[in-house]
Scaffold this motif. Structure first.
Motif, PDB file in Angstrom:
ATOM      1  N   TYR A 237      28.913  -6.613  17.895  1.00  0.00           N
ATOM      2  CA  TYR A 237      29.572  -7.591  17.038  1.00  0.00           C
ATOM      3  C   TYR A 237      28.848  -8.936  17.052  1.00  0.00           C
ATOM      4  N   ALA A 238      28.317  -9.322  18.198  1.00  0.00           N
ATOM      5  CA  ALA A 238      27.611 -10.601  18.277  1.00  0.00           C
ATOM      6  C   ALA A 238      26.387 -10.608  17.381  1.00  0.00           C
ATOM      7  N   HIS A 239      25.651  -9.509  17.333  1.00  0.00           N
ATOM      8  CA  HIS A 239      24.459  -9.467  16.487  1.00  0.00           C
ATOM      9  C   HIS A 239      24.817  -9.359  15.001  1.00  0.00           C
ATOM     10  N   ALA A 240      25.932  -8.718  14.696  1.00  0.00           N
ATOM     11  CA  ALA A 240      26.399  -8.738  13.304  1.00  0.00           C
ATOM     12  C   ALA A 240      26.728 -10.176  12.893  1.00  0.00           C
ATOM     13  N   HIS A 241      27.376 -10.906  13.792  1.00  0.00           N
ATOM     14  CA  HIS A 241      27.724 -12.302  13.533  1.00  0.00           C
ATOM     15  C   HIS A 241      26.471 -13.160  13.395  1.00  0.00           C
ATOM     16  N   ARG A 242      25.461 -12.927  14.243  1.00  0.00           N
ATOM     17  CA  ARG A 242      24.234 -13.713  14.172  1.00  0.00           C
ATOM     18  C   ARG A 242      23.482 -13.474  12.868  1.00  0.00           C
ATOM     19  N   LEU A 243      23.518 -12.255  12.367  1.00  0.00           N
ATOM     20  CA  LEU A 243      22.884 -11.994  11.075  1.00  0.00           C
ATOM     21  C   LEU A 243      23.549 -12.813   9.976  1.00  0.00           C
ATOM     22  N   ARG A 244      24.873 -12.878  10.009  1.00  0.00           N
ATOM     23  CA  ARG A 244      25.585 -13.684   9.018  1.00  0.00           C
ATOM     24  C   ARG A 244      25.169 -15.144   9.105  1.00  0.00           C
ATOM     25  N   GLY A 245      25.101 -15.676  10.310  1.00  0.00           N
ATOM     26  CA  GLY A 245      24.702 -17.060  10.479  1.00  0.00           C
ATOM     27  C   GLY A 245      23.253 -17.308  10.091  1.00  0.00           C
ATOM     28  N   ARG A 246      22.403 -16.360  10.423  1.00  0.00           N
ATOM     29  CA  ARG A 246      20.973 -16.513  10.140  1.00  0.00           C
ATOM     30  C   ARG A 246      20.713 -16.598   8.637  1.00  0.00           C
ATOM     31  N   TYR A 247      21.493 -15.851   7.872  1.00  0.00           N
ATOM     32  CA  TYR A 247      21.275 -15.818   6.422  1.00  0.00           C
ATOM     33  C   TYR A 247      22.328 -16.609   5.652  1.00  0.00           C
ATOM     34  N   ALA A 248      22.998 -17.515   6.324  1.00  0.00           N
ATOM     35  CA  ALA A 248      23.996 -18.332   5.644  1.00  0.00           C
ATOM     36  C   ALA A 248      23.357 -19.193   4.565  1.00  0.00           C
ATOM     37  N   ASP A 249      22.172 -19.722   4.849  1.00  0.00           N
ATOM     38  CA  ASP A 249      21.495 -20.615   3.898  1.00  0.00           C
ATOM     39  C   ASP A 249      20.083 -20.155   3.591  1.00  0.00           C
ATOM     40  N   ARG A 250      19.817 -18.869   3.830  1.00  0.00           N
ATOM     41  CA  ARG A 250      18.470 -18.347   3.593  1.00  0.00           C
ATOM     42  C   ARG A 250      18.534 -17.201   2.599  1.00  0.00           C
ATOM     43  N   THR A 251      17.488 -17.076   1.815  1.00  0.00           N
ATOM     44  CA  THR A 251      17.378 -15.958   0.892  1.00  0.00           C
ATOM     45  C   THR A 251      17.030 -14.692   1.663  1.00  0.00           C
ATOM     46  N   ILE A 252      17.657 -13.592   1.312  1.00  0.00           N
ATOM     47  CA  ILE A 252      17.334 -12.302   1.907  1.00  0.00           C
ATOM     48  C   ILE A 252      16.195 -11.687   1.100  1.00  0.00           C
ATOM     49  N   ASP A 253      15.057 -11.499   1.742  1.00  0.00           N
ATOM     50  CA  ASP A 253      13.914 -10.898   1.050  1.00  0.00           C
ATOM     51  C   ASP A 253      14.144  -9.398   0.877  1.00  0.00           C
ATOM     52  N   ILE A 254      13.779  -8.885  -0.273  1.00  0.00           N
ATOM     53  CA  ILE A 254      13.972  -7.470  -0.590  1.00  0.00           C
ATOM     54  C   ILE A 254      12.611  -6.785  -0.641  1.00  0.00           C
ATOM     55  N   ARG A 255      12.412  -5.783   0.193  1.00  0.00           N
ATOM     56  CA  ARG A 255      11.166  -5.013   0.174  1.00  0.00           C
ATOM     57  C   ARG A 255      11.154  -4.052  -1.008  1.00  0.00           C
ATOM     58  N   ASP A 256      12.290  -3.386  -1.230  1.00  0.00           N
ATOM     59  CA  ASP A 256      12.377  -2.401  -2.310  1.00  0.00           C
ATOM     60  C   ASP A 256      13.811  -2.372  -2.807  1.00  0.00           C
ATOM     61  N   THR A 257      14.007  -2.454  -4.117  1.00  0.00           N
ATOM     62  CA  THR A 257      15.358  -2.495  -4.674  1.00  0.00           C
ATOM     63  C   THR A 257      15.977  -1.113  -4.851  1.00  0.00           C
ATOM     64  N   GLY A 258      15.223  -0.049  -4.528  1.00  0.00           N
ATOM     65  CA  GLY A 258      15.768   1.284  -4.735  1.00  0.00           C
ATOM     66  C   GLY A 258      15.978   1.569  -6.206  1.00  0.00           C
ATOM     67  N   ARG A 259      17.105   2.179  -6.532  1.00  0.00           N
ATOM     68  CA  ARG A 259      17.375   2.562  -7.913  1.00  0.00           C
ATOM     69  C   ARG A 259      17.886   1.391  -8.760  1.00  0.00           C
ATOM     70  N   TYR A 260      18.087   0.229  -8.163  1.00  0.00           N
ATOM     71  CA  TYR A 260      18.796  -0.850  -8.829  1.00  0.00           C
ATOM     72  C   TYR A 260      17.892  -1.977  -9.305  1.00  0.00           C
ATOM     73  N   ASP A 261      18.353  -2.708 -10.300  1.00  0.00           N
ATOM     74  CA  ASP A 261      17.723  -3.964 -10.660  1.00  0.00           C
ATOM     75  C   ASP A 261      17.965  -4.966  -9.539  1.00  0.00           C
ATOM     76  N   GLU A 262      17.052  -5.894  -9.374  1.00  0.00           N
ATOM     77  CA  GLU A 262      17.189  -6.878  -8.307  1.00  0.00           C
ATOM     78  C   GLU A 262      18.477  -7.680  -8.440  1.00  0.00           C
ATOM     79  N   SER A 263      18.895  -7.955  -9.663  1.00  0.00           N
ATOM     80  CA  SER A 263      20.112  -8.746  -9.856  1.00  0.00           C
ATOM     81  C   SER A 263      21.328  -8.024  -9.295  1.00  0.00           C
ATOM     82  N   VAL A 264      21.378  -6.696  -9.425  1.00  0.00           N
ATOM     83  CA  VAL A 264      22.489  -5.912  -8.884  1.00  0.00           C
ATOM     84  C   VAL A 264      22.458  -5.956  -7.361  1.00  0.00           C
ATOM     85  N   VAL A 265      21.265  -5.792  -6.784  1.00  0.00           N
ATOM     86  CA  VAL A 265      21.147  -5.809  -5.330  1.00  0.00           C
ATOM     87  C   VAL A 265      21.605  -7.155  -4.775  1.00  0.00           C
ATOM     88  N   ARG A 266      21.133  -8.228  -5.372  1.00  0.00           N
ATOM     89  CA  ARG A 266      21.502  -9.552  -4.869  1.00  0.00           C
ATOM     90  C   ARG A 266      22.998  -9.802  -5.012  1.00  0.00           C
TER      91      ARG A 266
END
Length: 326
Positions: A237-266
């Motif tokens: 749970y602590a690491h799940a919480h840290r991920l939330r904090g780490r990306y609170a004000d940061r963009t999540i970089d996407i390596r591959d969008t899979g079957r989706y448009d980037e707008s859907v993924v974001r």
């Protein structure tokens, strides 16, 4: 009928964890991404696979689908089963997230509740004495790991252009790590599993299978593992919480969008602006940190962890408030 074609080929995102290797997360809640309660989960894959296999063998007929589940498998089977015209009943227990149980009911399933996990298994066995029910049985059904051997594993190879060197995941039914292991081990990818540290824990969906509380799932093939470690509820749970904090004000970089448009993924990566993952994903991140501390990774390694579902499914559970409060 729900668009079952919207299962698999999920996005791969970059997780900046301050460790030596490059780390990616496989975003599995994009399965059935347009559904409420956080979309789907990694179990969406096995629900389609298990019911496809059962129908091919003519095993279901007019019987009701019944499965004991702490949530994600039950919801996935309900969504797929109801969309195919079956009645679905899920046996769960009082410690299950209310959000997950509400999602099962809203998807058209019937929920039977027992007081404990062990009581859930016993209640399911009593119901299954009747010929009116068909149990997919995620713990013994080879269609479970096959969904990952033919789907998840090859996707990871393609999405990383063959660069993946390690796959780190928790052990629940054993399906994900067994299937991905069978797909990627021949390529030299190291497969590392983690289990909860204690028999009684709150890392939802995972199983403590080393001791006597649970038998090892029939489909779990430990021969694919190169290493195994344990993770505590607090660490997960602590690491799940840290991920939330780490990306609170940061963009999540996407390596591959899979079957989706980037707008859907974001649009689906966050809930109310937060990047929320469940405890099993937090546990995988904790395992990566521990392996990095041990010097297991090189700077040119590429590690992938599954992000099985979205964290807002766990807000009704006590550990969420204890370890993941704002």
């Amino acid at each position: 009928m729900r668009a079952e074609s919207a299962v698999g080929d999920t996005p791969l995102v970059v997780l900046d964890l301050d460790v030596a290797p490059t780390v990616y997360g496989k975003v599995e809640w994009l399965n059935f991404h347009d559904q409420p309660y956080g979309g789907g989960s990694v179990k969406s894959r096995i629900a389609v696979s298990m019911l496809d296999a059962a129908e091919a063998r003519g095993e279901i007929g007019d019987r009701t689908i019944l499965e004991p589940s702490s949530g994600n498998t039950g919801l996935a089977l309900t969504r797929v089963g109801v969309s195919r015209g079956y009645d679905v009943e899920i046996v769960s227990y009082e410690g299950t997230s209310r959000t997950k149980l509400d999602a099962i009911r809203d998807a058209g399933g019937t929920v039977h509740l027992a007081e404990t996990y062990e009581g859930m298994l016993a209640k399911a066995e009593r119901l299954l004495d009747s010929d009116d029910y068909y149990r997919p049985d995620q713990y013994a059904n080879p269609a479970n790991p096959r969904a990952h051997e033919t789907g998840t594993g090859p996707e990871l190879r393609a999405q990383t252009d063959g660069e993946v060197t390690h796959f780190v995941a928790g052990v629940g039914s054993g399906g994900t790590i067994t299937g991905v292991g069978r797909a990627l081990s021949p390529d030299g990818v190291e497969i590392i599993g983690y289990e909860p540290r204690k028999p009684y824990h709150a890392i939802d969906g995972l199983k403590y299978v080393r001791g006597s509380r649970f038998e090892k799932p029939e489909i779990y093939d430990e021969s694919v593992l190169d290493d195994r470690l344990d993770v505590s509820t607090r660490e997960a749970y602590a690491h799940a919480h840290r991920l939330r904090g780490r990306y609170a004000d940061r963009t999540i970089d996407i390596r591959d969008t899979g079957r989706y448009d980037e707008s859907v993924v974001r649009d689906r990566l966050r809930v109310d602006g937060d990047f929320l993952v469940g405890a099993s994903a937090g546990g995988a991140v904790a395992a990566v940190h521990e392996l990095d501390r041990r010097g297991r990774f090189a700077s040119d390694d590429t590690v992938v962890v599954p992000l099985p579902d979205r964290g807002d499914r766990y807000r009704t559970l006590p550990p969420w408030g204890r370890f993941c409060h704002r």
